[in-house]
Structure formats: structure tokens, C-alpha cells
Scaffold this motif. Structure first.
Motif, PDB file in Angstrom:
ATOM      1  N   ARG A  10       0.641  -0.894  -0.466  1.00  8.77           N
ATOM      2  CA  ARG A  10      -0.019   0.058   0.212  1.00  8.77           C
ATOM      3  C   ARG A  10       0.781   1.044  -0.181  1.00  8.77           C
ATOM      4  NH1 ARG A  10      -1.445   0.052   5.030  1.00  8.77           N
ATOM      5  NH2 ARG A  10      -0.138   1.344   5.575  1.00  8.77           N
ATOM      6  N   ASP A  11       1.500   1.518   0.897  1.00  3.82           N
ATOM      7  CA  ASP A  11       2.524   2.726   0.972  1.00  3.82           C
ATOM      8  C   ASP A  11       3.559   2.352  -0.327  1.00  3.82           C
ATOM      9  OD1 ASP A  11       1.956   2.727   4.097  1.00  3.82           O
ATOM     10  OD2 ASP A  11       3.334   1.880   4.587  1.00  3.82           O
ATOM     11  N   SER A  12       4.242   1.552  -0.593  1.00  2.00           N
ATOM     12  CA  SER A  12       4.924   1.747  -2.221  1.00  2.00           C
ATOM     13  C   SER A  12       3.729   2.435  -3.075  1.00  2.00           C
ATOM     14  CB  SER A  12       5.126   0.075  -3.068  1.00  2.00           C
ATOM     15  OG  SER A  12       5.936   0.360  -3.439  1.00  2.00           O
ATOM     16  N   LEU A  13       2.580   1.360  -3.404  1.00  2.00           N
ATOM     17  CA  LEU A  13       1.092   1.976  -4.153  1.00  2.00           C
ATOM     18  C   LEU A  13       1.369   3.616  -3.932  1.00  2.00           C
ATOM     19  CD1 LEU A  13      -1.020  -0.396  -4.972  1.00  2.00           C
ATOM     20  CD2 LEU A  13       0.654   0.282  -6.219  1.00  2.00           C
ATOM     21  N   VAL A  14       0.979   3.969  -3.021  1.00  2.00           N
ATOM     22  CA  VAL A  14       1.146   5.169  -2.581  1.00  2.00           C
ATOM     23  C   VAL A  14       2.207   6.134  -3.216  1.00  2.00           C
ATOM     24  CG1 VAL A  14       0.242   7.204  -0.497  1.00  2.00           C
ATOM     25  CG2 VAL A  14      -1.082   5.483  -1.311  1.00  2.00           C
ATOM     26  N   GLY A  15       3.211   5.637  -3.220  1.00  2.00           N
ATOM     27  CA  GLY A  15       4.744   6.671  -2.749  1.00  2.00           C
ATOM     28  C   GLY A  15       4.795   6.919  -4.457  1.00  2.00           C
ATOM     29  N   ALA A  16       4.638   5.594  -4.973  1.00  2.00           N
ATOM     30  CA  ALA A  16       4.368   6.181  -6.404  1.00  2.00           C
ATOM     31  C   ALA A  16       3.360   6.784  -7.360  1.00  2.00           C
ATOM     32  CB  ALA A  16       5.287   4.631  -7.577  1.00  2.00           C
ATOM     33  N   LEU A  17       2.322   7.065  -7.399  1.00  2.00           N
ATOM     34  CA  LEU A  17       1.264   7.435  -7.353  1.00  2.00           C
ATOM     35  C   LEU A  17       2.060   8.783  -6.995  1.00  2.00           C
ATOM     36  CD1 LEU A  17      -2.007   5.448  -6.654  1.00  2.00           C
ATOM     37  CD2 LEU A  17      -1.099   5.909  -9.562  1.00  2.00           C
ATOM     38  N   THR A  18       2.091   9.642  -5.870  1.00  2.00           N
ATOM     39  CA  THR A  18       1.818  10.709  -5.731  1.00  2.00           C
ATOM     40  C   THR A  18       4.079  11.016  -6.001  1.00  2.00           C
ATOM     41  OG1 THR A  18       1.270  10.119  -3.438  1.00  2.00           O
ATOM     42  CG2 THR A  18       3.307  12.506  -3.579  1.00  2.00           C
ATOM     43  N   ALA A  19       4.460  10.313  -6.683  1.00  2.00           N
ATOM     44  CA  ALA A  19       5.702  10.667  -7.266  1.00  2.00           C
ATOM     45  C   ALA A  19       5.445  10.998  -8.400  1.00  2.00           C
ATOM     46  CB  ALA A  19       6.585   9.677  -7.433  1.00  2.00           C
ATOM     47  N   LEU A  20       4.194  10.281  -9.293  1.00  2.00           N
ATOM     48  CA  LEU A  20       3.666  10.757 -10.665  1.00  2.00           C
ATOM     49  C   LEU A  20       3.528  12.203 -11.024  1.00  2.00           C
ATOM     50  CD1 LEU A  20       3.569   6.803 -11.631  1.00  2.00           C
ATOM     51  CD2 LEU A  20       5.129   7.918 -12.026  1.00  2.00           C
ATOM     52  N   GLY A  21       3.310  12.696  -9.448  1.00  2.00           N
ATOM     53  CA  GLY A  21       2.525  13.315  -9.645  1.00  2.00           C
ATOM     54  C   GLY A  21       1.157  13.622  -9.608  1.00  2.00           C
ATOM     55  N   GLY A  22       0.249  12.734  -8.801  1.00  2.00           N
ATOM     56  CA  GLY A  22      -0.731  12.463  -8.826  1.00  2.00           C
ATOM     57  C   GLY A  22      -1.391  12.626  -7.325  1.00  2.00           C
ATOM     58  N   GLU A  23      -2.461  12.867  -6.704  1.00  2.00           N
ATOM     59  CA  GLU A  23      -2.837  12.994  -5.638  1.00  2.00           C
ATOM     60  C   GLU A  23      -3.065  11.899  -4.888  1.00  2.00           C
ATOM     61  OE1 GLU A  23      -6.013  15.886  -5.661  1.00  2.00           O
ATOM     62  OE2 GLU A  23      -4.280  17.048  -7.520  1.00  2.00           O
ATOM     63  N   ALA A  24      -2.383  10.816  -4.345  1.00  2.00           N
ATOM     64  CA  ALA A  24      -2.826  10.062  -4.096  1.00  2.00           C
ATOM     65  C   ALA A  24      -3.502  10.051  -1.877  1.00  2.00           C
ATOM     66  CB  ALA A  24      -1.824   8.341  -3.657  1.00  2.00           C
ATOM     67  N   ARG A  25      -4.463   9.287  -1.982  1.00  2.00           N
ATOM     68  CA  ARG A  25      -4.874   8.819  -0.774  1.00  2.00           C
ATOM     69  C   ARG A  25      -5.447   7.619  -0.584  1.00  2.00           C
ATOM     70  NH1 ARG A  25      -9.813  11.257  -3.230  1.00  2.00           N
ATOM     71  NH2 ARG A  25     -10.631  11.006  -2.462  1.00  2.00           N
ATOM     72  N   VAL A  26      -5.506   7.099   0.654  1.00  2.00           N
ATOM     73  CA  VAL A  26      -5.984   5.737   1.557  1.00  2.00           C
ATOM     74  C   VAL A  26      -7.324   5.641   2.353  1.00  2.00           C
ATOM     75  CG1 VAL A  26      -6.055   3.563   2.622  1.00  2.00           C
ATOM     76  CG2 VAL A  26      -4.099   4.925   1.634  1.00  2.00           C
ATOM     77  N   GLU A  27      -8.569   5.099   1.808  1.00  2.00           N
ATOM     78  CA  GLU A  27     -10.070   5.302   2.266  1.00  2.00           C
ATOM     79  C   GLU A  27     -10.178   3.831   2.780  1.00  2.00           C
ATOM     80  OE1 GLU A  27     -12.651   6.244  -1.020  1.00  2.00           O
ATOM     81  OE2 GLU A  27     -12.594   7.886  -1.144  1.00  2.00           O
ATOM     82  N   ARG A  28     -10.241   3.878   3.969  1.00  2.00           N
ATOM     83  CA  ARG A  28     -10.267   2.996   4.577  1.00  2.00           C
ATOM     84  C   ARG A  28     -12.069   2.725   5.358  1.00  2.00           C
ATOM     85  NH1 ARG A  28      -5.552   5.392   5.565  1.00  2.00           N
ATOM     86  NH2 ARG A  28      -4.334   4.113   6.453  1.00  2.00           N
ATOM     87  N   THR A  29     -12.430   1.667   5.733  1.00  2.00           N
ATOM     88  CA  THR A  29     -13.845   1.131   5.772  1.00  2.00           C
ATOM     89  C   THR A  29     -13.984  -0.557   6.042  1.00  2.00           C
ATOM     90  OG1 THR A  29     -15.897   1.405   5.016  1.00  2.00           O
ATOM     91  CG2 THR A  29     -14.854   0.025   2.870  1.00  2.00           C
ATOM     92  N   VAL A  30     -14.717  -0.738   6.394  1.00  2.00           N
ATOM     93  CA  VAL A  30     -15.001  -2.595   6.914  1.00  2.00           C
ATOM     94  C   VAL A  30     -16.174  -3.001   5.772  1.00  2.00           C
ATOM     95  CG1 VAL A  30     -15.941  -3.884   8.584  1.00  2.00           C
ATOM     96  CG2 VAL A  30     -14.994  -1.704   9.536  1.00  2.00           C
ATOM     97  N   GLY A  31     -16.012  -4.308   5.242  1.00  2.00           N
ATOM     98  CA  GLY A  31     -16.712  -4.899   4.425  1.00  2.00           C
ATOM     99  C   GLY A  31     -17.481  -5.895   5.656  1.00  2.00           C
ATOM    100  N   LEU A  32     -18.720  -6.386   5.023  1.00  2.00           N
ATOM    101  CA  LEU A  32     -19.598  -7.436   4.935  1.00  2.00           C
ATOM    102  C   LEU A  32     -20.396  -7.456   4.438  1.00  2.00           C
ATOM    103  CD1 LEU A  32     -21.549  -5.695   7.832  1.00  2.00           C
ATOM    104  CD2 LEU A  32     -19.506  -6.449   8.439  1.00  2.00           C
ATOM    105  N   ARG A  33     -19.991  -9.255   4.306  1.00  2.00           N
ATOM    106  CA  ARG A  33     -20.782  -9.943   3.490  1.00  2.00           C
ATOM    107  C   ARG A  33     -21.184 -11.067   4.755  1.00  2.00           C
ATOM    108  NH1 ARG A  33     -18.277 -13.359  -1.060  1.00  2.00           N
ATOM    109  NH2 ARG A  33     -19.584 -14.469  -2.272  1.00  2.00           N
ATOM    110  N   ALA A  34     -22.273 -11.089   4.204  1.00  2.00           N
ATOM    111  CA  ALA A  34     -22.953 -12.356   4.616  1.00  2.00           C
ATOM    112  C   ALA A  34     -23.855 -13.071   3.652  1.00  2.00           C
ATOM    113  CB  ALA A  34     -24.675 -11.633   4.992  1.00  2.00           C
TER     114      ALA A  34
END
Length: 64
Positions: A10-34
Motif C-alpha cells: 500500500r505504501d509503495s503504491l501511494v508513494g509511486a502514484l504521488t511521485a508521478l504527480g497524483g494526489e493519492a489517498r487511502v480510504e479505510r472502511t469495513v467490508g461485510l458479507r453475509a
């Protein structure tokens, strides 16, 4: 999910996308499956990167 390797990727991807000039962020949530009587749940992290357009063109958004 939730491992050190996952965090490093995750950190590597965010770093690479930011280095390419992107505005990268991580969205955190909880997934549920019944399924029947069972419910599976887990913490999820989505990587979102936005690359601004140039010359009044539309922006490009990448989601992984």
C-alpha cells in the motif's frame, strides 16, 4: 489482509502514484458479507489517486 506485506505494498503504491504527480489517498472502511447464517467482516483499504488534467481537460482517477 492486514499484514506487514500488505502495508508495504500500500505504501509503495501511494508513494509511486504521488511521485508521478497524483494526489493519492487511502480510504479505510469495513467490508461485510453475509452468507446464510455466517457473516464475514474485514477492514478494507482502497487506494485512490487523482491526476489533474492539463489544458482544461478532464482529470483521470485511478482506483485500486
Amino acid at each position: 489482509m492486514g499484514s506487514r506485506a500488505n502495508a508495504a505494498a500500500r505504501d509503495s503504491l501511494v508513494g509511486a502514484l504521488t511521485a508521478l504527480g497524483g494526489e493519492a489517498r487511502v480510504e479505510r472502511t469495513v467490508g461485510l458479507r453475509a452468507r446464510g447464517r455466517f457473516i464475514r467482516a474485514g477492514n478494507l483499504e482502497n487506494i485512490v489517486a487523482r491526476f489533474p488534467g492539463s489544458a482544461n481537460r478532464r482529470a483521470v482517477m485511478l482506483v485500486a
